[in-house]
Design an enzyme around this catalytic site. Sequence first.
Site, PDB file in Angstrom:
ATOM      1  N   THR A 152       0.821  -1.202   0.000  1.00 52.28           N
ATOM      2  CA  THR A 152       0.000   0.000   0.000  1.00 52.28           C
ATOM      3  C   THR A 152       0.862   1.262   0.000  1.00 52.28           C
ATOM      4  O   THR A 152       2.015   1.238   0.443  1.00 52.28           O
ATOM      5  CB  THR A 152      -0.885  -0.021   1.264  1.00 52.28           C
ATOM      6  OG1 THR A 152      -1.445   1.270   1.476  1.00 52.28           O
ATOM      7  CG2 THR A 152      -0.068  -0.347   2.517  1.00 52.28           C
ATOM      8  N   ASP A 153       0.261   2.380  -0.447  1.00 53.62           N
ATOM      9  CA  ASP A 153       0.974   3.660  -0.352  1.00 53.62           C
ATOM     10  C   ASP A 153       1.000   4.193   1.085  1.00 53.62           C
ATOM     11  O   ASP A 153       1.693   5.168   1.370  1.00 53.62           O
ATOM     12  CB  ASP A 153       0.340   4.701  -1.291  1.00 53.62           C
ATOM     13  CG  ASP A 153      -1.130   4.985  -1.009  1.00 53.62           C
ATOM     14  OD1 ASP A 153      -1.704   4.371  -0.099  1.00 53.62           O
ATOM     15  OD2 ASP A 153      -1.712   5.853  -1.713  1.00 53.62           O
ATOM     16  N   GLU A 154       0.235   3.563   1.988  1.00 51.95           N
ATOM     17  CA  GLU A 154       0.162   4.086   3.359  1.00 51.95           C
ATOM     18  C   GLU A 154       1.489   3.935   4.102  1.00 51.95           C
ATOM     19  O   GLU A 154       1.707   4.574   5.128  1.00 51.95           O
ATOM     20  CB  GLU A 154      -0.990   3.419   4.119  1.00 51.95           C
ATOM     21  CG  GLU A 154      -2.300   3.611   3.364  1.00 51.95           C
ATOM     22  CD  GLU A 154      -3.566   3.260   4.136  1.00 51.95           C
ATOM     23  OE1 GLU A 154      -3.515   3.270   5.382  1.00 51.95           O
ATOM     24  OE2 GLU A 154      -4.582   2.985   3.493  1.00 51.95           O
ATOM     25  N   TYR A 193      -1.680  -0.514  10.952  1.00 54.52           N
ATOM     26  CA  TYR A 193      -1.782  -1.199   9.645  1.00 54.52           C
ATOM     27  C   TYR A 193      -0.593  -0.847   8.765  1.00 54.52           C
ATOM     28  O   TYR A 193       0.094  -1.728   8.231  1.00 54.52           O
ATOM     29  CB  TYR A 193      -3.091  -0.797   8.950  1.00 54.52           C
ATOM     30  CG  TYR A 193      -3.123  -1.127   7.471  1.00 54.52           C
ATOM     31  CD1 TYR A 193      -3.130  -2.449   7.023  1.00 54.52           C
ATOM     32  CD2 TYR A 193      -3.143  -0.112   6.504  1.00 54.52           C
ATOM     33  CE1 TYR A 193      -3.150  -2.753   5.654  1.00 54.52           C
ATOM     34  CE2 TYR A 193      -3.169  -0.403   5.143  1.00 54.52           C
ATOM     35  CZ  TYR A 193      -3.166  -1.726   4.725  1.00 54.52           C
ATOM     36  OH  TYR A 193      -3.182  -2.014   3.374  1.00 54.52           O
ATOM     37  N   LYS A 240       2.425  -3.288   7.285  1.00 59.08           N
ATOM     38  CA  LYS A 240       2.708  -3.451   5.857  1.00 59.08           C
ATOM     39  C   LYS A 240       4.142  -3.011   5.538  1.00 59.08           C
ATOM     40  O   LYS A 240       4.822  -3.635   4.714  1.00 59.08           O
ATOM     41  CB  LYS A 240       1.709  -2.662   5.017  1.00 59.08           C
ATOM     42  CG  LYS A 240       0.288  -3.193   5.015  1.00 59.08           C
ATOM     43  CD  LYS A 240       0.119  -4.591   4.434  1.00 59.08           C
ATOM     44  CE  LYS A 240       0.395  -4.654   2.953  1.00 59.08           C
ATOM     45  NZ  LYS A 240       0.060  -6.020   2.406  1.00 59.08           N
TER      46      LYS A 240
HETATM   47  P1  NAD Z   1      -9.314  -7.599   2.213  1.00 57.66           P
HETATM   48  O1  NAD Z   1      -9.359  -7.320   3.676  1.00 57.66           O
HETATM   49  O2  NAD Z   1     -10.538  -7.336   1.385  1.00 57.66           O
HETATM   50  O3  NAD Z   1      -8.941  -9.139   1.965  1.00 57.66           O
HETATM   51  C1  NAD Z   1      -7.927  -9.774   2.667  1.00 57.66           C
HETATM   52  C2  NAD Z   1      -8.088 -11.280   2.472  1.00 57.66           C
HETATM   53  O4  NAD Z   1      -7.000 -11.927   3.159  1.00 57.66           O
HETATM   54  C3  NAD Z   1      -9.381 -11.839   3.059  1.00 57.66           C
HETATM   55  O5  NAD Z   1     -10.001 -12.694   2.128  1.00 57.66           O
HETATM   56  C4  NAD Z   1      -8.925 -12.602   4.288  1.00 57.66           C
HETATM   57  O6  NAD Z   1      -9.744 -13.711   4.610  1.00 57.66           O
HETATM   58  C5  NAD Z   1      -7.520 -13.017   3.897  1.00 57.66           C
HETATM   59  N1  NAD Z   1      -6.640 -13.273   5.034  1.00 57.66           N
HETATM   60  C6  NAD Z   1      -6.476 -12.459   6.120  1.00 57.66           C
HETATM   61  N2  NAD Z   1      -5.604 -13.020   6.967  1.00 57.66           N
HETATM   62  C7  NAD Z   1      -5.188 -14.196   6.401  1.00 57.66           C
HETATM   63  C8  NAD Z   1      -4.269 -15.196   6.781  1.00 57.66           C
HETATM   64  N3  NAD Z   1      -3.596 -15.143   7.943  1.00 57.66           N
HETATM   65  N4  NAD Z   1      -4.080 -16.247   5.955  1.00 57.66           N
HETATM   66  C9  NAD Z   1      -4.758 -16.325   4.777  1.00 57.66           C
HETATM   67  N5  NAD Z   1      -5.652 -15.412   4.375  1.00 57.66           N
HETATM   68  C10 NAD Z   1      -5.856 -14.349   5.173  1.00 57.66           C
HETATM   69  O7  NAD Z   1      -8.055  -6.821   1.662  1.00 57.66           O
HETATM   70  P2  NAD Z   1      -7.858  -5.971   0.321  1.00 57.66           P
HETATM   71  O8  NAD Z   1      -8.381  -4.606   0.538  1.00 57.66           O
HETATM   72  O9  NAD Z   1      -8.320  -6.766  -0.828  1.00 57.66           O
HETATM   73  O10 NAD Z   1      -6.263  -5.863   0.283  1.00 57.66           O
HETATM   74  C11 NAD Z   1      -5.492  -6.922  -0.281  1.00 57.66           C
HETATM   75  C12 NAD Z   1      -4.026  -6.549  -0.221  1.00 57.66           C
HETATM   76  O11 NAD Z   1      -3.801  -5.361  -0.975  1.00 57.66           O
HETATM   77  C13 NAD Z   1      -3.521  -6.260   1.201  1.00 57.66           C
HETATM   78  O12 NAD Z   1      -2.230  -6.770   1.310  1.00 57.66           O
HETATM   79  C14 NAD Z   1      -3.512  -4.743   1.274  1.00 57.66           C
HETATM   80  O13 NAD Z   1      -2.520  -4.295   2.168  1.00 57.66           O
HETATM   81  C15 NAD Z   1      -3.174  -4.381  -0.155  1.00 57.66           C
HETATM   82  N6  NAD Z   1      -3.691  -3.080  -0.605  1.00 57.66           N
HETATM   83  C16 NAD Z   1      -5.013  -2.757  -0.437  1.00 57.66           C
HETATM   84  C17 NAD Z   1      -5.475  -1.528  -0.906  1.00 57.66           C
HETATM   85  C18 NAD Z   1      -6.939  -1.153  -0.783  1.00 57.66           C
HETATM   86  O14 NAD Z   1      -7.310  -0.014  -1.131  1.00 57.66           O
HETATM   87  N7  NAD Z   1      -7.829  -2.041  -0.340  1.00 57.66           N
HETATM   88  C19 NAD Z   1      -4.601  -0.635  -1.523  1.00 57.66           C
HETATM   89  C20 NAD Z   1      -3.249  -1.009  -1.676  1.00 57.66           C
HETATM   90  C21 NAD Z   1      -2.817  -2.241  -1.217  1.00 57.66           C
HETATM   91  P1  TYD Z   2     -10.811   3.632   4.224  1.00 58.07           P
HETATM   92  O1  TYD Z   2     -11.783   3.194   3.181  1.00 58.07           O
HETATM   93  O2  TYD Z   2     -10.886   3.015   5.585  1.00 58.07           O
HETATM   94  O3  TYD Z   2      -9.341   3.506   3.598  1.00 58.07           O
HETATM   95  P2  TYD Z   2      -7.918   4.029   4.183  1.00 58.07           P
HETATM   96  O4  TYD Z   2      -8.073   4.419   5.605  1.00 58.07           O
HETATM   97  O5  TYD Z   2      -7.063   2.817   4.025  1.00 58.07           O
HETATM   98  O6  TYD Z   2      -7.527   5.179   3.299  1.00 58.07           O
HETATM   99  O7  TYD Z   2     -10.969   5.199   4.425  1.00 58.07           O
HETATM  100  C1  TYD Z   2     -10.840   6.097   3.326  1.00 58.07           C
HETATM  101  C2  TYD Z   2     -10.949   7.496   3.877  1.00 58.07           C
HETATM  102  O8  TYD Z   2     -12.286   7.694   4.359  1.00 58.07           O
HETATM  103  C3  TYD Z   2     -10.041   7.754   5.059  1.00 58.07           C
HETATM  104  O9  TYD Z   2      -9.575   9.099   4.987  1.00 58.07           O
HETATM  105  C4  TYD Z   2     -10.947   7.582   6.273  1.00 58.07           C
HETATM  106  C5  TYD Z   2     -12.290   8.016   5.753  1.00 58.07           C
HETATM  107  N1  TYD Z   2     -13.478   7.335   6.320  1.00 58.07           N
HETATM  108  C6  TYD Z   2     -14.585   8.091   6.727  1.00 58.07           C
HETATM  109  O10 TYD Z   2     -14.584   9.337   6.669  1.00 58.07           O
HETATM  110  N2  TYD Z   2     -15.683   7.424   7.214  1.00 58.07           N
HETATM  111  C7  TYD Z   2     -15.727   6.051   7.318  1.00 58.07           C
HETATM  112  O11 TYD Z   2     -16.748   5.485   7.781  1.00 58.07           O
HETATM  113  C8  TYD Z   2     -14.582   5.311   6.874  1.00 58.07           C
HETATM  114  C9  TYD Z   2     -14.581   3.804   6.971  1.00 58.07           C
HETATM  115  C10 TYD Z   2     -13.495   5.979   6.375  1.00 58.07           C
END
Ligand code: NAD
Ligand code: TYD
Length: 357
Positions: free
Chosen positions: A134-136, A160, A164
Amino acid sequence: MTRHLLITGGAGFIAGNLTHHWTAAHPGDRIVVLDALTYAGNRATIAPLIDFGRISFVHGDIGDRALVDGLLADHAITHVVHLAAESHVDRSITGPGAFLATNVNGTFTLLEAFRAHWLAAGSPTDWRFLHVSTDEVFGSLEPDDPPFCETTAYSPRSPYAASKAASDHLARAWQHTYGLPVLVSNCSNNYGPYHFPEKLIPLTLINILLGRPIPVYGDGSNVRDWLFVEDHCHALDRILLAGEPGRTYCIGGCNEVANLDLVHMLCALMDELAPELPVRPSRELIRFVTDRPGHDQRYAIDASRICEELGWQPQVTVQEGLRRTVQWYLTNRDWWQPLLSAEYASYLESQYAARLA
Ligand code: NAD
Ligand code: TYD
């Protein structure tokens, strides 16, 4: 070479979309999904692929070394795309332990298991381990700062992001020290189908459909760089097949939007597209709530490297992607309604109680 992929976290949001993408784009490849089916994992996301024998599904934990060793050997895995993680910042604030267990120790176990498997096969140069991040990890930008890029120093600020960041460092160290063919990607906020409704976009859509308040943290001025999940899948495809081991690729949508503006866009789309709503106009549901502790102000990505070196470009504008996402949630109630469990309700209750207090 026939590729044998292990996709971790494939019952989750991004890896679920990636599994659909990969089966369609590379029908000759074999795919195994490993997922622990935590609260965020949903077998329904990939059920048609499992049920029609397009992929194999293994229910298990990436931290279970014996299980992972057996899976890598039994399925002759050549490529790992690692997305399994605990992914929600708010949950990392109230319960960081699971984030260290899965994101740090789980990644360590996976790297070690793949290293042993790769060594046993004679260290093939065409195998790959793509660590998806992630970019975080880069911290928070001020309004006038340039966007994050591959050389930005790490400065994680939430549990988080710290977990990461640790896993990114492990992935790079395993490449540098052992020569394991590892690549790392750091992507901005994704949105689209199969997104668990605790994140801002699906939570807003479902709350509008149920007539519940839309919680906006602080004053809603925090900025995120939104990328449609299909564009992320295309980027991961390019990196896995054409990226250089040892290299990092930043992925972003060039779509910076403040949270309140995003919520207004979602409300307008719901008012236009949803036939029946308990409250109309939807923006009447917006509530400003206590801010997230340590809330990062702004994320943005400079994706020049992947654009120039791998020929990737985001294809979906935020206007088009949000419209497609709204339509998907309106027509796929069967996917999200079963997720509104007692655990989910009590999680939301605890969030609202804490933030509205
Ligand atoms: P998500 O929470 O939707 O899915 C995570 C999945 O991992 C789930 O299906 C969960 O059951 C599985 N999981 C969790 N712990 C596990 C374990 N110990 N063993 C096996 N499986 C396990 O997550 P997401 O939003 O799809 O993110 C996926 C990846 O992409 C993560 O690594 C996250 O850091 C990265 N990422 C997410 C975003 C975003 O905007 N969502 C952006 C950049 C990077
Ligand atoms: P989120 O979807 O949790 O992603 P991330 O924290 O990984 O960026 O949140 C996106 C943005 O929205 C973040 O600035 C937090 C804000 N947010 C709200 O304002 N209300 C909400 O209920 C949630 C879940 C997030």
